[in-house]
Design an enzyme around this catalytic site. Structure first.
Site, PDB file in Angstrom:
ATOM      1  N   SER A 146     -16.893  71.068  -0.554  1.00 33.15           N
ATOM      2  CA  SER A 146     -16.969  69.573  -0.886  1.00 33.15           C
ATOM      3  C   SER A 146     -18.262  69.070  -0.799  1.00 33.15           C
ATOM      4  CB  SER A 146     -16.012  69.085   0.191  1.00 33.15           C
ATOM      5  OG  SER A 146     -15.494  67.688  -0.588  1.00 33.15           O
ATOM      6  N   ARG A 212      -9.380  55.607   3.448  1.00 35.10           N
ATOM      7  CA  ARG A 212      -8.902  56.988   3.916  1.00 35.10           C
ATOM      8  C   ARG A 212      -7.655  57.378   3.222  1.00 35.10           C
ATOM      9  NH1 ARG A 212     -11.309  62.200   5.476  1.00 35.10           N
ATOM     10  NH2 ARG A 212      -9.996  63.063   6.842  1.00 35.10           N
ATOM     11  N   ASP A 299      -6.696  71.882  -6.612  1.00 35.45           N
ATOM     12  CA  ASP A 299      -7.665  70.659  -6.337  1.00 35.45           C
ATOM     13  C   ASP A 299      -7.608  69.918  -7.413  1.00 35.45           C
ATOM     14  OD1 ASP A 299     -10.973  70.781  -4.684  1.00 35.45           O
ATOM     15  OD2 ASP A 299      -9.849  69.280  -5.392  1.00 35.45           O
ATOM     16  N   HIS A 328      -7.548  70.155  -2.678  1.00 38.97           N
ATOM     17  CA  HIS A 328      -8.829  70.214  -2.261  1.00 38.97           C
ATOM     18  C   HIS A 328      -8.997  70.509  -0.717  1.00 38.97           C
ATOM     19  CE1 HIS A 328     -13.081  69.399  -1.924  1.00 38.97           C
ATOM     20  NE2 HIS A 328     -13.079  68.147  -0.900  1.00 38.97           N
ATOM     21  N   ASP A 329      -8.181  70.075   0.334  1.00 40.55           N
ATOM     22  CA  ASP A 329      -8.270  70.350   1.582  1.00 40.55           C
ATOM     23  C   ASP A 329      -7.937  71.792   2.026  1.00 40.55           C
ATOM     24  OD1 ASP A 329      -7.765  67.231   3.681  1.00 40.55           O
ATOM     25  OD2 ASP A 329      -9.553  68.346   2.642  1.00 40.55           O
TER      26      ASP A 329
HETATM   27  C1  LIG Z   1     -14.838  65.763  13.022  1.00 40.33           C
HETATM   28  C2  LIG Z   1     -14.548  67.205  12.211  1.00 40.33           C
HETATM   29  O1  LIG Z   1     -14.613  68.127  12.587  1.00 40.33           O
HETATM   30  S1  LIG Z   1     -13.792  66.576  10.641  1.00 40.33           S
HETATM   31  C3  LIG Z   1     -14.433  67.726   9.593  1.00 40.33           C
HETATM   32  C4  LIG Z   1     -13.434  68.057   8.241  1.00 40.33           C
HETATM   33  N1  LIG Z   1     -12.370  67.676   8.683  1.00 40.33           N
HETATM   34  C5  LIG Z   1     -11.147  66.765   8.268  1.00 40.33           C
HETATM   35  O2  LIG Z   1     -11.337  65.942   7.464  1.00 40.33           O
HETATM   36  C6  LIG Z   1     -10.217  66.935   9.100  1.00 40.33           C
HETATM   37  C7  LIG Z   1      -9.781  68.653   8.868  1.00 40.33           C
HETATM   38  N2  LIG Z   1      -8.454  68.681   9.134  1.00 40.33           N
HETATM   39  C8  LIG Z   1      -7.750  68.261   8.026  1.00 40.33           C
HETATM   40  O3  LIG Z   1      -7.978  67.637   7.083  1.00 40.33           O
HETATM   41  C9  LIG Z   1      -6.067  68.397   8.453  1.00 40.33           C
HETATM   42  O4  LIG Z   1      -5.798  68.578   9.734  1.00 40.33           O
HETATM   43  C10 LIG Z   1      -5.861  69.773   7.677  1.00 40.33           C
HETATM   44  C11 LIG Z   1      -6.142  69.801   6.125  1.00 40.33           C
HETATM   45  C12 LIG Z   1      -6.719  70.906   8.511  1.00 40.33           C
HETATM   46  C13 LIG Z   1      -4.331  70.287   7.953  1.00 40.33           C
HETATM   47  O5  LIG Z   1      -3.301  69.172   7.124  1.00 40.33           O
HETATM   48  P1  LIG Z   1      -2.054  68.979   7.593  1.00 40.33           P
HETATM   49  O6  LIG Z   1      -1.437  70.245   7.835  1.00 40.33           O
HETATM   50  O7  LIG Z   1      -1.367  68.056   6.671  1.00 40.33           O
HETATM   51  O8  LIG Z   1      -2.447  68.069   8.993  1.00 40.33           O
HETATM   52  P2  LIG Z   1      -2.850  66.525   8.889  1.00 40.33           P
HETATM   53  O9  LIG Z   1      -3.924  66.774   9.840  1.00 40.33           O
HETATM   54  O10 LIG Z   1      -3.077  66.387   7.697  1.00 40.33           O
HETATM   55  O11 LIG Z   1      -1.668  65.894   9.480  1.00 40.33           O
HETATM   56  C14 LIG Z   1      -1.031  66.052  10.736  1.00 40.33           C
HETATM   57  C15 LIG Z   1      -1.203  64.914  11.575  1.00 40.33           C
HETATM   58  O12 LIG Z   1      -0.435  63.892  10.966  1.00 40.33           O
HETATM   59  C16 LIG Z   1       0.730  63.593  11.780  1.00 40.33           C
HETATM   60  N3  LIG Z   1       1.856  63.371  10.855  1.00 40.33           N
HETATM   61  C17 LIG Z   1       2.473  64.124   9.932  1.00 40.33           C
HETATM   62  N4  LIG Z   1       3.287  63.635   9.136  1.00 40.33           N
HETATM   63  C18 LIG Z   1       3.383  62.294   9.558  1.00 40.33           C
HETATM   64  C19 LIG Z   1       4.196  61.015   9.288  1.00 40.33           C
HETATM   65  N5  LIG Z   1       5.327  61.222   8.481  1.00 40.33           N
HETATM   66  N6  LIG Z   1       3.951  59.852   9.842  1.00 40.33           N
HETATM   67  C20 LIG Z   1       2.977  59.802  10.855  1.00 40.33           C
HETATM   68  N7  LIG Z   1       2.274  60.827  11.242  1.00 40.33           N
HETATM   69  C21 LIG Z   1       2.316  62.069  10.799  1.00 40.33           C
HETATM   70  C22 LIG Z   1       0.906  64.661  12.700  1.00 40.33           C
HETATM   71  O13 LIG Z   1       1.584  64.270  13.891  1.00 40.33           O
HETATM   72  C23 LIG Z   1      -0.367  65.049  13.161  1.00 40.33           C
HETATM   73  O14 LIG Z   1      -0.708  64.307  13.693  1.00 40.33           O
HETATM   74  P3  LIG Z   1      -2.291  64.897  14.586  1.00 40.33           P
HETATM   75  O15 LIG Z   1      -3.454  64.783  13.807  1.00 40.33           O
HETATM   76  O16 LIG Z   1      -2.588  63.697  15.658  1.00 40.33           O
HETATM   77  O17 LIG Z   1      -1.810  66.137  15.257  1.00 40.33           O
HETATM   78  N1  LIG Z   2     -10.808  66.314   4.453  1.00 37.08           N
HETATM   79  C1  LIG Z   2     -12.320  66.696   4.535  1.00 37.08           C
HETATM   80  C2  LIG Z   2     -12.925  66.879   3.144  1.00 37.08           C
HETATM   81  C3  LIG Z   2     -13.220  65.799   2.148  1.00 37.08           C
HETATM   82  O1  LIG Z   2     -13.994  66.100   1.164  1.00 37.08           O
HETATM   83  C4  LIG Z   2     -13.030  65.522   4.863  1.00 37.08           C
HETATM   84  O2  LIG Z   2     -12.344  64.444   5.465  1.00 37.08           O
HETATM   85  O3  LIG Z   2     -14.414  65.712   5.220  1.00 37.08           O
END
Ligand SMILES: CC(=O)SCCNC(=O)CCNC(=O)[C@H](O)C(C)(C)COP(=O)(O)OP(=O)(O)OC[C@H]1O[C@@H](n2cnc3c(N)ncnc32)[C@H](O)[C@@H]1OP(=O)(O)O
Ligand SMILES: N[C@@H](CCO)C(=O)O
Length: 351
Positions: A146, A212, A299, A328-329
Protein backbone atom coordinates in the site's frame (compact mmCIF):
# COMPACT_ATOMS: atom_id res chain seq x y z
CA UNK A 1 22.38 -23.10 16.61
CA UNK A 2 22.07 -22.94 20.41
CA UNK A 3 18.97 -21.37 21.98
CA UNK A 4 21.26 -18.56 23.23
CA UNK A 5 22.43 -17.86 19.65
CA UNK A 6 18.86 -17.94 18.34
CA UNK A 7 17.90 -15.44 21.07
CA UNK A 8 20.69 -13.13 19.92
CA UNK A 9 19.49 -13.43 16.32
CA UNK A 10 15.84 -12.84 17.16
CA UNK A 11 16.56 -9.93 19.56
CA UNK A 12 14.50 -6.97 18.40
CA UNK A 13 15.63 -3.45 19.24
CA UNK A 14 13.52 -0.26 19.30
CA UNK A 15 15.64 2.79 18.40
CA UNK A 16 15.32 6.48 17.58
CA UNK A 17 17.25 8.10 14.73
CA UNK A 18 17.60 11.84 15.31
CA UNK A 19 18.43 13.82 12.17
CA UNK A 20 19.73 17.25 13.20
CA UNK A 21 20.33 18.37 9.58
CA UNK A 22 16.65 17.98 8.78
CA UNK A 23 15.25 17.35 5.31
CA UNK A 24 14.70 19.55 2.25
CA UNK A 25 11.22 18.57 1.06
CA UNK A 26 9.91 18.34 -2.50
CA UNK A 27 7.70 21.35 -1.70
CA UNK A 28 10.83 23.47 -1.17
CA UNK A 29 10.16 23.68 2.55
CA UNK A 30 12.90 22.56 4.95
CA UNK A 31 11.93 20.30 7.86
CA UNK A 32 14.46 21.64 10.39
CA UNK A 33 14.99 18.50 12.45
CA UNK A 34 13.23 15.17 12.61
CA UNK A 35 13.38 11.76 14.20
CA UNK A 36 12.38 8.31 13.02
CA UNK A 37 11.55 5.43 15.34
CA UNK A 38 12.73 2.13 13.98
CA UNK A 39 13.27 -1.50 14.87
CA UNK A 40 16.00 -3.91 13.87
CA UNK A 41 16.02 -7.70 14.16
CA UNK A 42 18.83 -10.12 13.38
CA UNK A 43 22.45 -9.37 12.59
CA UNK A 44 24.18 -7.72 9.64
CA UNK A 45 26.35 -10.40 8.00
CA UNK A 46 30.04 -9.83 7.18
CA UNK A 47 29.24 -9.15 3.49
CA UNK A 48 26.50 -6.73 4.55
CA UNK A 49 24.21 -8.26 1.91
CA UNK A 50 21.36 -9.53 4.09
CA UNK A 51 19.44 -6.31 4.82
CA UNK A 52 15.65 -6.56 4.48
CA UNK A 53 13.84 -3.24 4.94
CA UNK A 54 10.10 -3.46 5.59
CA UNK A 55 7.86 -0.45 4.90
CA UNK A 56 4.49 -0.15 6.65
CA UNK A 57 1.13 1.05 5.36
CA UNK A 58 -1.01 4.06 6.25
CA UNK A 59 -1.70 3.26 9.91
CA UNK A 60 1.23 0.93 10.48
CA UNK A 61 4.17 1.17 12.80
CA UNK A 62 7.74 -0.11 13.03
CA UNK A 63 6.73 -3.45 14.54
CA UNK A 64 6.54 -5.37 11.28
CA UNK A 65 6.94 -8.68 13.13
CA UNK A 66 3.48 -7.94 14.63
CA UNK A 67 1.32 -6.77 11.71
CA UNK A 68 3.20 -8.97 9.18
CA UNK A 69 3.74 -11.80 11.68
CA UNK A 70 3.10 -14.36 8.94
CA UNK A 71 6.17 -13.17 6.99
CA UNK A 72 8.63 -11.83 9.55
CA UNK A 73 10.06 -13.59 12.58
CA UNK A 74 11.78 -16.80 13.62
CA UNK A 75 11.08 -19.65 11.16
CA UNK A 76 9.16 -17.20 8.92
CA UNK A 77 10.15 -16.22 5.39
CA UNK A 78 12.17 -13.24 6.59
CA UNK A 79 13.88 -14.90 9.53
CA UNK A 80 16.15 -12.73 11.74
CA UNK A 81 18.55 -15.67 11.95
CA UNK A 82 19.25 -15.09 8.23
CA UNK A 83 18.46 -11.42 7.65
CA UNK A 84 19.07 -8.04 9.24
CA UNK A 85 15.50 -6.73 9.27
CA UNK A 86 14.86 -3.00 9.55
CA UNK A 87 11.46 -1.31 9.85
CA UNK A 88 11.01 2.41 10.46
CA UNK A 89 7.91 4.42 11.33
CA UNK A 90 7.09 6.78 8.45
CA UNK A 91 7.74 10.49 8.95
CA UNK A 92 4.35 12.03 9.80
CA UNK A 93 3.07 8.89 11.50
CA UNK A 94 2.33 8.89 15.23
CA UNK A 95 4.25 5.81 16.30
CA UNK A 96 7.47 7.49 17.41
CA UNK A 97 8.56 9.48 14.35
CA UNK A 98 8.24 13.25 13.92
CA UNK A 99 4.58 14.07 13.24
CA UNK A 100 2.13 17.01 13.41
CA UNK A 101 1.81 16.59 17.20
CA UNK A 102 5.61 16.86 17.60
CA UNK A 103 7.07 20.12 18.87
CA UNK A 104 7.85 22.62 16.10
CA UNK A 105 11.39 23.85 17.00
CA UNK A 106 10.51 27.28 15.58
CA UNK A 107 7.60 27.85 17.97
CA UNK A 108 8.11 25.46 20.85
CA UNK A 109 4.50 24.34 20.28
CA UNK A 110 3.17 21.28 18.41
CA UNK A 111 3.05 21.72 14.64
CA UNK A 112 -0.66 20.82 14.38
CA UNK A 113 -1.83 22.28 11.01
CA UNK A 114 1.58 23.85 10.30
CA UNK A 115 3.23 20.48 9.63
CA UNK A 116 4.57 20.50 6.07
CA UNK A 117 2.97 18.45 3.31
CA UNK A 118 5.05 15.33 2.63
CA UNK A 119 5.35 13.31 -0.57
CA UNK A 120 6.29 9.65 -0.94
CA UNK A 121 9.62 10.91 -2.33
CA UNK A 122 10.21 12.84 0.94
CA UNK A 123 9.37 9.71 2.95
CA UNK A 124 11.87 7.66 0.92
CA UNK A 125 14.52 10.37 1.36
CA UNK A 126 14.03 10.35 5.14
CA UNK A 127 14.53 6.57 5.19
CA UNK A 128 17.68 6.92 3.09
CA UNK A 129 19.17 9.25 5.71
CA UNK A 130 18.50 6.48 8.27
CA UNK A 131 20.10 3.93 5.94
CA UNK A 132 23.24 6.07 5.74
CA UNK A 133 23.23 6.60 9.51
CA UNK A 134 23.10 2.80 9.96
CA UNK A 135 26.02 2.46 7.53
CA UNK A 136 24.07 0.19 5.18
CA UNK A 137 25.78 0.48 1.78
CA UNK A 138 23.35 -1.90 0.11
CA UNK A 139 19.93 -3.45 0.68
CA UNK A 140 19.02 -7.05 -0.24
CA UNK A 141 15.25 -6.47 -0.31
CA UNK A 142 12.77 -3.66 0.16
CA UNK A 143 9.23 -4.92 0.85
CA UNK A 144 6.18 -2.76 1.42
CA UNK A 145 2.41 -2.80 0.94
CA UNK A 146 0.00 0.00 0.00
CA UNK A 147 1.60 3.33 1.03
CA UNK A 148 4.64 1.30 2.06
CA UNK A 149 4.85 -0.07 -1.47
CA UNK A 150 4.63 3.45 -2.93
CA UNK A 151 7.56 4.60 -0.74
CA UNK A 152 9.51 1.42 -1.55
CA UNK A 153 9.16 2.11 -5.29
CA UNK A 154 10.31 5.70 -4.88
CA UNK A 155 13.28 4.48 -2.88
CA UNK A 156 14.12 1.75 -5.41
CA UNK A 157 14.48 4.54 -8.00
CA UNK A 158 16.96 6.53 -5.91
CA UNK A 159 18.83 3.53 -4.45
CA UNK A 160 19.63 2.30 -7.97
CA UNK A 161 22.25 -0.46 -7.78
CA UNK A 162 22.43 -0.35 -4.00
CA UNK A 163 19.22 -2.42 -4.05
CA UNK A 164 18.83 -6.00 -5.28
CA UNK A 165 15.09 -6.70 -4.90
CA UNK A 166 11.98 -4.56 -4.50
CA UNK A 167 8.74 -6.31 -3.50
CA UNK A 168 5.83 -3.94 -4.10
CA UNK A 169 2.59 -5.33 -2.66
CA UNK A 170 -0.90 -3.97 -3.42
CA UNK A 171 0.47 -0.63 -4.48
CA UNK A 172 1.13 1.56 -7.53
CA UNK A 173 3.61 3.75 -9.41
CA UNK A 174 1.31 6.78 -9.45
CA UNK A 175 -1.75 7.62 -7.34
CA UNK A 176 -4.97 7.20 -9.32
CA UNK A 177 -7.85 9.72 -9.22
CA UNK A 178 -9.82 6.89 -7.57
CA UNK A 179 -7.42 6.62 -4.64
CA UNK A 180 -7.11 10.41 -4.34
CA UNK A 181 -10.91 10.57 -4.32
CA UNK A 182 -11.18 8.11 -1.46
CA UNK A 183 -8.54 10.06 0.50
CA UNK A 184 -10.25 13.39 -0.22
CA UNK A 185 -13.59 12.05 1.01
CA UNK A 186 -11.88 10.89 4.20
CA UNK A 187 -10.30 14.32 4.74
CA UNK A 188 -13.74 15.87 4.16
CA UNK A 189 -15.06 13.65 6.95
CA UNK A 190 -12.30 14.96 9.24
CA UNK A 191 -13.01 18.56 8.18
CA UNK A 192 -16.71 18.11 9.01
CA UNK A 193 -15.78 17.52 12.64
CA UNK A 194 -16.43 20.80 14.48
CA UNK A 195 -13.25 20.34 16.53
CA UNK A 196 -11.08 20.28 13.41
CA UNK A 197 -9.18 23.59 13.37
CA UNK A 198 -8.59 23.55 17.11
CA UNK A 199 -4.98 23.29 18.23
CA UNK A 200 -5.49 20.19 20.32
CA UNK A 201 -4.36 16.56 20.19
CA UNK A 202 -7.88 15.17 19.73
CA UNK A 203 -9.01 17.65 17.05
CA UNK A 204 -10.95 15.84 14.35
CA UNK A 205 -11.21 12.59 16.32
CA UNK A 206 -14.89 11.91 15.49
CA UNK A 207 -14.21 12.85 11.89
CA UNK A 208 -11.36 10.35 11.87
CA UNK A 209 -13.82 7.64 12.89
CA UNK A 210 -15.94 8.40 9.81
CA UNK A 211 -12.81 8.60 7.66
CA UNK A 212 -11.75 5.13 8.82
CA UNK A 213 -15.20 3.74 8.01
CA UNK A 214 -14.85 5.06 4.43
CA UNK A 215 -11.31 3.68 4.32
CA UNK A 216 -12.34 0.23 5.55
CA UNK A 217 -14.85 -0.05 2.68
CA UNK A 218 -12.05 0.73 0.22
CA UNK A 219 -9.66 -1.73 1.92
CA UNK A 220 -12.10 -4.65 1.55
CA UNK A 221 -14.52 -6.05 -1.02
CA UNK A 222 -18.30 -6.70 -1.08
CA UNK A 223 -17.53 -10.41 -0.64
CA UNK A 224 -15.55 -9.66 2.55
CA UNK A 225 -18.63 -8.37 4.30
CA UNK A 226 -21.12 -10.79 2.72
CA UNK A 227 -18.87 -13.40 4.32
CA UNK A 228 -18.43 -11.74 7.72
CA UNK A 229 -21.20 -9.17 8.27
CA UNK A 230 -24.42 -10.57 6.79
CA UNK A 231 -27.62 -10.36 8.86
CA UNK A 232 -30.69 -12.58 9.08
CA UNK A 233 -33.60 -11.54 6.86
CA UNK A 234 -35.63 -10.27 9.83
CA UNK A 235 -33.12 -7.42 10.37
CA UNK A 236 -34.53 -4.04 9.29
CA UNK A 237 -32.05 -1.76 11.06
CA UNK A 238 -28.90 -1.81 13.20
CA UNK A 239 -27.08 -4.03 10.74
CA UNK A 240 -23.85 -5.81 11.62
CA UNK A 241 -21.83 -3.92 9.03
CA UNK A 242 -22.98 -0.67 10.65
CA UNK A 243 -21.68 -1.64 14.06
CA UNK A 244 -18.50 -3.13 12.48
CA UNK A 245 -17.61 0.14 10.72
CA UNK A 246 -18.40 2.22 13.80
CA UNK A 247 -16.27 -0.12 15.87
CA UNK A 248 -13.36 0.04 13.42
CA UNK A 249 -13.66 3.83 13.39
CA UNK A 250 -13.36 4.05 17.17
CA UNK A 251 -10.59 1.42 17.19
CA UNK A 252 -8.44 3.50 14.84
CA UNK A 253 -9.28 6.85 16.44
CA UNK A 254 -8.06 5.44 19.76
CA UNK A 255 -4.64 4.49 18.34
CA UNK A 256 -4.05 7.16 15.69
CA UNK A 257 -4.70 10.89 15.23
CA UNK A 258 -6.42 12.96 12.55
CA UNK A 259 -3.28 15.03 11.86
CA UNK A 260 -1.11 12.03 10.95
CA UNK A 261 -3.98 10.58 8.93
CA UNK A 262 -4.28 13.83 6.99
CA UNK A 263 -0.52 14.13 6.30
CA UNK A 264 -0.05 10.50 5.23
CA UNK A 265 -3.16 10.46 3.04
CA UNK A 266 -1.77 13.56 1.29
CA UNK A 267 1.53 11.71 0.81
CA UNK A 268 -0.37 8.80 -0.82
CA UNK A 269 -2.08 11.29 -3.17
CA UNK A 270 1.27 12.86 -4.13
CA UNK A 271 2.76 9.58 -5.33
CA UNK A 272 4.15 9.56 -8.87
CA UNK A 273 7.50 7.89 -9.38
CA UNK A 274 7.69 9.69 -12.74
CA UNK A 275 7.28 13.28 -11.52
CA UNK A 276 10.16 15.35 -12.86
CA UNK A 277 11.72 12.20 -14.34
CA UNK A 278 10.10 12.10 -17.76
CA UNK A 279 6.93 10.39 -16.66
CA UNK A 280 5.98 7.15 -14.93
CA UNK A 281 6.95 4.72 -17.72
CA UNK A 282 10.38 6.35 -18.17
CA UNK A 283 11.08 6.37 -14.43
CA UNK A 284 10.09 2.72 -14.02
CA UNK A 285 12.43 1.80 -16.89
CA UNK A 286 15.28 3.29 -14.86
CA UNK A 287 14.83 1.06 -11.79
CA UNK A 288 17.59 -1.57 -12.15
CA UNK A 289 16.74 -3.96 -9.29
CA UNK A 290 14.63 -7.11 -9.59
CA UNK A 291 11.03 -6.09 -8.94
CA UNK A 292 8.20 -8.33 -7.79
CA UNK A 293 4.82 -6.59 -8.00
CA UNK A 294 2.08 -8.45 -6.11
CA UNK A 295 -1.55 -7.61 -6.91
CA UNK A 296 -4.77 -8.72 -5.22
CA UNK A 297 -7.54 -9.86 -7.55
CA UNK A 298 -10.27 -8.28 -5.35
CA UNK A 299 -8.40 -5.02 -4.51
CA UNK A 300 -10.72 -2.15 -5.51
CA UNK A 301 -8.34 0.53 -4.17
CA UNK A 302 -4.88 -0.33 -5.55
CA UNK A 303 -6.04 -2.42 -8.50
CA UNK A 304 -4.14 -5.50 -9.69
CA UNK A 305 -3.70 -3.76 -13.07
CA UNK A 306 -1.61 -1.10 -11.32
CA UNK A 307 0.70 -3.86 -10.05
CA UNK A 308 0.87 -5.42 -13.53
CA UNK A 309 1.76 -1.96 -14.89
CA UNK A 310 4.79 -1.82 -12.58
CA UNK A 311 5.97 -5.32 -13.56
CA UNK A 312 5.57 -4.55 -17.29
CA UNK A 313 7.55 -1.31 -17.21
CA UNK A 314 10.58 -2.07 -15.02
CA UNK A 315 13.51 -3.83 -16.74
CA UNK A 316 13.44 -6.85 -14.38
CA UNK A 317 9.74 -7.13 -13.55
CA UNK A 318 7.72 -10.06 -12.17
CA UNK A 319 4.00 -10.18 -11.37
CA UNK A 320 2.16 -12.48 -8.98
CA UNK A 321 -1.42 -12.29 -7.78
CA UNK A 322 -3.12 -13.02 -4.47
CA UNK A 323 -6.62 -14.50 -4.78
CA UNK A 324 -8.72 -13.33 -1.85
CA UNK A 325 -12.15 -12.07 -0.71
CA UNK A 326 -10.38 -9.53 1.50
CA UNK A 327 -9.62 -6.92 -1.15
CA UNK A 328 -6.75 -4.52 -0.51
CA UNK A 329 -6.20 -5.68 3.09
CA UNK A 330 -5.43 -9.18 1.79
CA UNK A 331 -1.76 -8.12 1.92
CA UNK A 332 -2.16 -8.14 5.74
CA UNK A 333 -4.05 -11.44 5.84
CA UNK A 334 -3.17 -13.91 3.07
CA UNK A 335 0.16 -15.02 4.53
CA UNK A 336 0.11 -18.53 3.02
CA UNK A 337 -0.17 -17.12 -0.52
CA UNK A 338 2.40 -14.40 0.21
CA UNK A 339 4.89 -16.99 1.48
CA UNK A 340 4.35 -19.13 -1.62
CA UNK A 341 4.79 -16.09 -3.91
CA UNK A 342 7.98 -14.97 -2.14
CA UNK A 343 9.44 -18.48 -2.12
CA UNK A 344 8.89 -18.95 -5.85
CA UNK A 345 10.19 -15.45 -6.66
CA UNK A 346 13.44 -15.90 -4.74
CA UNK A 347 13.94 -19.43 -6.09
CA UNK A 348 13.64 -18.06 -9.64
CA UNK A 349 15.94 -15.15 -8.83
CA UNK A 350 18.79 -16.83 -6.97
CA UNK A 351 22.12 -15.49 -8.20
C1 LIG B 1 -0.22 -0.45 14.59
C2 LIG B 1 -0.29 -1.45 13.49
O1 LIG B 1 0.50 -2.36 13.40
S1 LIG B 1 -1.40 -1.30 12.29
C3 LIG B 1 -0.57 -1.75 10.88
C4 LIG B 1 -1.48 -1.87 9.69
N1 LIG B 1 -2.45 -2.78 10.11
C5 LIG B 1 -3.81 -2.47 10.15
O2 LIG B 1 -4.35 -1.60 9.60
C6 LIG B 1 -4.58 -3.38 10.94
C7 LIG B 1 -4.25 -4.73 10.45
N2 LIG B 1 -5.32 -5.56 10.66
C8 LIG B 1 -6.48 -5.43 9.95
O3 LIG B 1 -6.68 -4.57 9.11
C9 LIG B 1 -7.50 -6.51 10.22
O4 LIG B 1 -7.44 -6.94 11.55
C10 LIG B 1 -7.22 -7.70 9.32
C11 LIG B 1 -7.33 -7.21 7.90
C12 LIG B 1 -5.80 -8.22 9.58
C13 LIG B 1 -8.19 -8.82 9.62
O5 LIG B 1 -9.56 -8.35 9.25
P1 LIG B 1 -10.86 -9.01 9.97
O6 LIG B 1 -10.71 -10.46 10.06
O7 LIG B 1 -12.10 -8.44 9.39
O8 LIG B 1 -10.72 -8.48 11.36
P2 LIG B 1 -10.96 -6.99 11.68
O9 LIG B 1 -9.80 -6.60 12.49
O10 LIG B 1 -11.24 -6.20 10.47
O11 LIG B 1 -12.27 -6.98 12.59
C14 LIG B 1 -12.27 -7.78 13.74
C15 LIG B 1 -12.61 -6.87 14.88
O12 LIG B 1 -13.89 -6.27 14.61
C16 LIG B 1 -14.83 -6.73 15.58
N3 LIG B 1 -16.09 -6.95 14.89
C17 LIG B 1 -16.34 -7.85 13.92
N4 LIG B 1 -17.61 -7.73 13.49
C18 LIG B 1 -18.19 -6.72 14.23
C19 LIG B 1 -19.46 -6.11 14.27
N5 LIG B 1 -20.45 -6.52 13.44
N6 LIG B 1 -19.70 -5.11 15.14
C20 LIG B 1 -18.71 -4.69 15.96
N7 LIG B 1 -17.45 -5.22 15.97
C21 LIG B 1 -17.21 -6.23 15.11
C22 LIG B 1 -14.26 -8.01 16.15
O13 LIG B 1 -14.75 -8.25 17.44
C23 LIG B 1 -12.77 -7.67 16.16
O14 LIG B 1 -12.52 -6.84 17.25
P3 LIG B 1 -10.98 -6.72 17.77
O15 LIG B 1 -10.21 -6.13 16.65
O16 LIG B 1 -11.10 -5.82 18.97
O17 LIG B 1 -10.56 -8.12 18.09
N1 LIG C 1 -5.56 -1.33 6.61
C1 LIG C 1 -4.16 -0.95 6.41
C2 LIG C 1 -3.85 -0.71 4.95
C3 LIG C 1 -4.35 0.61 4.41
O1 LIG C 1 -3.73 0.89 3.20
C4 LIG C 1 -3.86 0.28 7.25
O2 LIG C 1 -4.78 0.78 7.87
O3 LIG C 1 -2.72 0.69 7.29
Amino acid sequence: MTSQQSNIFSEMTQEIFSCEEGLMLESGEHLPHFQLSYTTQGQLNPDQDNVVWVLHALTGDANAHEWWSGLIGEDKFFDPSKYFIVCANLLGSCYGSTQPLSINPKTGEPYYYDFPNLTTRDLAASFDLLRQYLGLGKIHTLIGGSLGGQVALEWAYTLQRRLKHAIIVASNAKASPWIIGFNESQRMAIESDSTWGQRSTDAGKRGLEAARAIGMLSYRHPQTFIHSQSDTEEKRDNFRISSYLRYQGKKLANRFNAFSYWVLSKAMDSHDVGRGRGGTVKALSQIPCKVLAVGVDSDVLFTSEESRFISRNVPNGNYREIHSIYGHDAFLIEFEQLNYILTSFFLENIN
